[in-house]
Design a protein around this motif. Structure first.
Motif, short mmCIF file in Angstrom:
data_model
loop_
_atom_site.label_atom_id
_atom_site.label_comp_id
_atom_site.label_asym_id
_atom_site.label_seq_id
_atom_site.Cartn_x
_atom_site.Cartn_y
_atom_site.Cartn_z
N HIS A 61 -37.72 -25.89 3.59
CA HIS A 61 -37.49 -27.26 3.09
C HIS A 61 -35.99 -27.53 3.18
N ALA A 105 -34.05 -29.29 1.44
CA ALA A 105 -33.32 -29.33 0.16
C ALA A 105 -33.34 -27.96 -0.51
N SER A 106 -34.50 -27.43 -0.78
CA SER A 106 -34.61 -26.23 -1.61
C SER A 106 -34.49 -24.95 -0.80
N ARG A 107 -34.73 -25.02 0.48
CA ARG A 107 -34.79 -23.84 1.37
C ARG A 107 -36.00 -22.96 1.04
N TYR A 108 -36.84 -23.40 0.13
CA TYR A 108 -38.12 -22.71 -0.03
C TYR A 108 -38.96 -22.98 1.22
N TRP A 153 -31.88 -31.66 -6.81
CA TRP A 153 -31.46 -31.27 -5.46
C TRP A 153 -32.44 -30.28 -4.81
N LEU A 154 -33.51 -29.95 -5.53
CA LEU A 154 -34.59 -29.20 -4.88
C LEU A 154 -35.41 -30.11 -3.98
N ASP A 155 -35.35 -31.41 -4.27
CA ASP A 155 -36.13 -32.38 -3.49
C ASP A 155 -35.26 -33.34 -2.70
N TYR A 156 -34.11 -33.69 -3.28
CA TYR A 156 -33.18 -34.56 -2.57
C TYR A 156 -32.35 -33.67 -1.65
N ALA A 157 -32.51 -33.88 -0.34
CA ALA A 157 -31.98 -32.90 0.62
C ALA A 157 -30.57 -33.26 1.05
N MET A 158 -29.60 -32.57 0.45
CA MET A 158 -28.21 -32.72 0.88
C MET A 158 -28.00 -31.98 2.20
N LYS A 209 -26.47 -29.40 4.77
CA LYS A 209 -25.93 -28.05 4.53
C LYS A 209 -25.29 -27.51 5.81
#
Lengths: 287, 785
Positions: A187, A189-192, B704-709, B711
């Protein structure tokens, strides 16, 4: 990002930890904390007490016992990633650890924590499941061994009983004629894992003697893609048979989607694609 | 450290602020510790739209660590008003925005009550003890749907949820459409994003009952504006308020505004007579700090067979969210519509914009603000025309970009100050080796690999503004900037600027330019900003205005210093003032360079007079207010190269080139940093970032687990290059460089992806180009094929 009040215990022996869990039935076991602490800070989890395993000697470390690689529950991802024993005997685990979380997560997160947490998108559950490992746990009734196929039973739920602590995981070493690979679609965002597939293939005379395929991300918990495994069993291993088997990977799986990034339909597609890619890579790695 | 080289302007000086910031020595608001500080937490509505029937805070009030609980009614009773709107438009509807909701909560995150406690843990604990009885109401999230009859009404004052309607016309678009060889129609959605500064908002409010002095330390980009808005909201005298914005960890536009939470912090400090600290969590930031973009646009473009674009007709629904954030009316109007001319000859444009209330977080300026929306539309437009005509997108751009100019009157109000668009376009194509890249693309397609090349040719508007023009168009404040340049007796210099740096590097670039002006070492110049008690006045930093407006003010003050210093030097050298030359930090007599005094000697004389006569005023200090005569318009061409995995829809960015012209460059390294950051910001919108609500107005991207910054591992190394066309608007010839990357990169990346998908016949996909969206577009195209 401020958790509710909780008690914190730091036992120095397994017996002490088990006693604390007996006295505090609602307590949570704290390993690396990289799943539990964020949930507590968001007040999604409000355990009244934490029992921290970090000061208990003997819970971490990697050793070879016969044809099993034994990894202590408190061993960090980083230790797995950099272990010569792992590279030599179960190389897929070391390789796959490269795509687990980030540096901080790998420095803190633990093998046992990842398995006991049974995150629907965790990497290790699928990898350890595909490797056909077994898990040791200590509880009020003593020690027991749980085959990994019976370990993951639901989202954030395992076969561990209340008051039980996972102590180690025992992975069969990969012998000649076997290869394995973990392919992950992270993912953004989470990299999960949006979808992650680990495939372990045993080959004899170019015939697939054994295939174990485990899926994470798309399912509520790490689950084997048995239809694809069976489709490959006894087949000549080539791009066509692998493709045909991978097409069947979603069969029997309960695939779920989300509304922001990847729907059920798309994840189902990814399960097929990633299964094929994982199988192709696993065959490539047979030694 | 650089010791006064030939010219400091243009030198790659390392940032002076970095040692402090990267070793953890910065002073951010949350680092401030005052004895007796109490902590504020805000209870936020879990509903997008709900009537507040009853608030029972009795259980929270008896919590042993709780000092006070406030509701919207409490604030109103004590005379706290509505947060003012800073830009008014004709017939705009102005429903009140109270710091805590009074009758209804209008978005998930709307403040409903406030707790002040002895510590932060207790404050959060107490939030769960407040009982609010809500009557949930139907919510509306989609701004187009919100204007339809029967849609839920966010404010009674705004029928059909329309806050304002704005239109501009140039030429005759309908005729252009009728006479066109072809017309393309497209709906495009420029979706909602979060500014996502790494530091969320924070405030510490201090109140001195004896003097009535109210001090607010706050994460903001413009302390004087915050002071003015705070004075108006709280009905409190402006001169009794001091606002300080110390080190601020990024703004990206989201810290321009006065927010409800800061007002509540000030109110609580005054009520309790104790310092009150409020620090936002990331989850709160995503709910309660303004979002950006959020346009639904339909456009029609008229073109000729040879690729000439002749007309553009646009209808946009701009989502304002639940309340008018102070500068929200400006963004989809004057910062968007006039820029729909872009860098092109495009003679006929008409645009209609509806600003619409919905049950979502308020929307205001975030990096780019209006210009990214305009540029995205234009650049998609050009590529769609190219696709229809089977022309190379570079050729269509060559055909349509304006010839080099100075002071070009566009048909949509603005006068572009200077530009050479063919130069940046050609430079970019040359640097990427465009012809070879196209050849490689053809070759890879034969192997089943799909790479795409995307261009973005942009012009944007920075350096706001001629104040009289801004005020005549609705601004409730001027848009000049002030500066004091103070030369101390030892010749060291302090520059006080109304600009604010929160990542831009003014402590370096301003020092660099002033040191260059005086011919002294950059180490001898200190830049002070961010304190209303230290700075005469400031409009602050946004819209890439600091260098063209703020630095120019300091430069003009510097010129006044030199003028006075020349008089002093004349006395010291016993020569006529007209014969004094100032060069390289030395004043000397024309034709006799050995008869010289240094800048430092002159400074000392200004404070320790030995030779200057009594009628020459002592001291060496100057103040300047710079009110620019025009905006300044940076421009350039960006190129993105991507590869698309046609099986998963995954996009990989392979290469990124930015060729910009931001006028004269003070510090190339700082400009590179701005370009890199801006490009990442724009790529983020193109591929990953999105704020998503469900139909009930629940925020689905609340962490920020869902809103994708974006990287680092997902990004290639960027290649940057620049041309320098000086601006005639200011003496330094500078333009703003803070937003070009964001504005240019979004369409470059989207165009690249759609270029990769051209063999499949996919013409448009709305952002962000997530793997699933690309996969679905391919599925749909394959289904048709």
């Amino acid at each position: 990002m401020f958790p509710a009040t909780f008690e914190y215990y730091a036992p120095t022996s397994l017996e002490e930890a088990l006693n604390l869990l007996r006295q505090n039935p609602e307590a949570k076991v704290l390993a690396g904390g990289h799943s539990l602490i964020p949930a507590m800070k968001l007040r999604l989890a409000t355990p009244p007490a934490l029992v921290d395993l970090r000061r208990i000697p003997g819970l971490s470390g990697i050793r070879l016992e016969g044809d099993q690689l034994v990894i202590g529950a408190m061993t960090t991802y980083y230790d797995v990633q950099t272990s010569e024993l792992v590279r030599q005997h179960v190389p897929v685990l070391a390789e796959a650890t490269d795509v687990v979380g980030d540096l901080q997560v790998r420095n803190w997160g633990t093998v046992g924590g990842s398995l006991a947490h049974s995150d629907p998108a965790g990497d290790y559950p699928a990898i350890i499941l595909a490797l056909g490992a077994e898990v040791r746990a200590r509880g009020p009734q003593g020690e027991r061994t749980i085959p990994i196929d019976q370990f993951f039973v639901g989202m954030f739920t395992t076969a561990l009983q209340p008051g039980e602590i996972l102590t180690e995981v025992r992975i069969p070493v990969m012998g000649p004629g076997t290869g394995a690979a973990y392919v992950k679609f992270p993912h953004p965002a989470s990299r999960y894992a949006v979808v992650g597939v680990c495939a372990v293939v045993g080959r004899e005379d170019n015939i697939c003697r054994q295939a174990r395929i485990a899926v994470t991300g798309a399912t509520l918990y790490a689950t084997r893609a048995t239809a694809a495994e069976q489709a490959l069993q006894g087949q000549t291993l080539n791009a066509d048979t692998i493709r045909a088997a991978a097409e069947r990977a979603p069969e029997g799986l309960t695939i779920t989607g989300d509304r922001v990034f990847a729907s059920e339909e798309y994840r189902t597609h990814l399960v097929r694609v990633l299964t094929r890619r994982a199988l192709m890579a696993a065959v490539e790695k047979i030694r | 450290m650089v010791q006064a080289p030939e010219r400091l302007i243009g030198a790659e000086v390392k940032r002076k602020e970095d040692p402090r910031l990267i070793t953890g020595q910065g002073t951010y608001v949350d680092n401030l510790k005052f004895v007796g500080t109490a902590y504020l937490a805000i209870l936020r509505s879990p509903y997008a739209h709900a009537r507040i029937k009853r608030i029972d805070a009795s259980r929270a009030r008896v919590h042993p660590k709780v000092l006070a609980v406030f509701t919207g009614e409490d604030l109103r009773r004590d005379g706290i008003g509505s947060i003012p709107v800073g830009w008014l438009l004709p017939d705009i509807k102005l429903p009140p925005h109270y710091p805590l909701a009074v009758d209804k909560a209008r978005y998930v995150g709307d403040g409903v009550a406030a707790v002040v406690a002895e510590d932060r843990y207790s404050a959060y604990d107490a939030l769960s003890l407040i009982e609010v009885e809500y009557e949930p109401l139907p919510a509306v999230v989609d701004q187009e749907a919100a204007t339809r009859p029967g849609a839920p009404q966010v404010h009674d004052e705004a029928p059909n949820n329309i806050c304002f309607k704005f239109a501009m016309v140039a030429g005759d678009v309908n005729r252009a459409l009728a006479e066109a060889d072809g017309v393309v129609r497209q709906r495009i959605i420029n979706h909602r994003t979060s500014g996502s500064s790494v530091e969320p908002r924070a405030a510490v409010a201090l109140y001195q009952p004896a003097t009535g002095e109210l001090t607010l330390y706050n994460t903001n980009q413009n302390p004087h504006l915050i002071r003015l808005l705070l004075a108006l909201t709280m009905n409190y005298p402006e001169h009794k308020i001091r606002v300080i914005a110390p080190d601020v960890g990024g703004g990206f536009g989201t810290k321009i505004y006065l927010y409800p939470d800061e007002v509540v912090a000030c109110y609580a400090a005054m009520k309790l007579g104790r310092p009150v600290k409020w620090v936002e969590t990331r989850s709160e930031y995503l709910r309660a700090t303004v979002h950006g973009r959020d346009h639904i646009t339909d456009f029609e473009v008229a073109y000729k067979r040879d690729g000439t674009i002749t007309g553009l007709k646009v209808t946009t629904y701009a989502n304002l969210g639940a309340y008018i954030s102070p500068f929200a009316p400006l963004i989809p109007t004057f910062l968007y519509v006039p820029m729909l001319h872009g860098p092109y000859k495009l003679p006929n444009v008409s645009a209609e914009v509806y600003g619409v209330f919905t049950n979502t977080t308020p929307v205001d300026a975030t990096r780019g603000a209006g210009r990214p929306e305009a540029t995205y539309l234009l650049e998609r437009m050009v590529d769609l025309v190219a696709r229809e005509l089977n022309m190379d997108p570079a050729d269509v751009r060559r055909k349509n970009v304006l010839e080099p100019f100075e002071n070009y009157q566009t048909p949509l109000a603005f006068v572009y100050d200077s530009g050479n668009y063919p130069a940046t376009l050609n430079r970019a194509l040359e640097l990427v080796d465009y012809a070879r890249l196209r050849e490689e693309q053809r070759r890879l397609r034969e192997q089943g690999r799909y790479i795409g090349i995307g261009l973005s040719t942009y012009v944007e508007v920075t350096g706001a503004a001629p104040s009289q023009v801004a005020v005549s168009l609705g601004a409730q404040a001027g848009l000049f900037e002030s500066a004091i340049v103070r030369v101390h007796p030892t010749g060291k210099v302090t520059v006080f600027t109304g600009s604010h740096t929160h990542g831009q590097g003014h402590e370096t670039t301003f020092a660099q330019a002033i040191a260059d002006e005086f011919g002294i070492s950059i180490d001898d110049v200190e830049v002070v900003h961010g304190d209303t008690d230290a700075i005469p006045f400031g409009l602050g930093t946004y819209g890439s205005r600091s260098t063209p407006v703020g630095l120019t003010a300091a430069y003009i003050a510097g010129q006044r210093i030199i003028e006075k210093a020349t008089k002093i030097a004349a006395h010291l050298l016993e020569a006529a003032e007209a014969d004094i030359v100032f060069e390289g930090g030395r004043f000397f007599v024309r034709g006799a360079p050995e008869r010289a005094v240094t800048f430092q000697e002159v400074a000392l004389e200004a404070y320790v007079p030995r030779k200057i006569p009594a009628d020459l005023e002592l001291g060496l200090e100057a103040t300047a207010f710079f009110n620019p005569s025009n905006f300044v318009f940076p421009f350039g061409t960006h190129v993105a190269v991507v590869e698309v995995d046609p099986e998963t829809g995954q996009v990989k960015l392979l290469r990124y080139l930015a060729v910009d012209d931001v006028g004269r460059v003070i510090n190339p390294m700082v400009v590179d940093g701005q370009v890199h950051g801006g490009v990442v910001h724009g790529i983020g919108q193109a591929l990953w970032e999105q704020v998503v609500y469900d139909e009930q107005g629940n925020l689905l991207t609340g962490t920020w687990l869902d809103y994708a910054m974006p990287k680092a591992p997902d990004l290639p190394s960027f290649q940057t290059d620049r041309l320098e066309t000086p601006s005639p608007v200011n003496p330094l010839g500078v333009k703003g460089a803070g937003e070009t990357g964001t504005i240019a990169s979004t369409p470059a990346v989207v165009n690249a992806v759609l270029d990769a998908l051209a063999p499949f016949g996919v013409k448009h996909i709305d952002m962000p180009l997530t793997p699933e969206r690309v996969w679905r577009a391919l599925q749909a195209a394959r289904g048709q094929g």
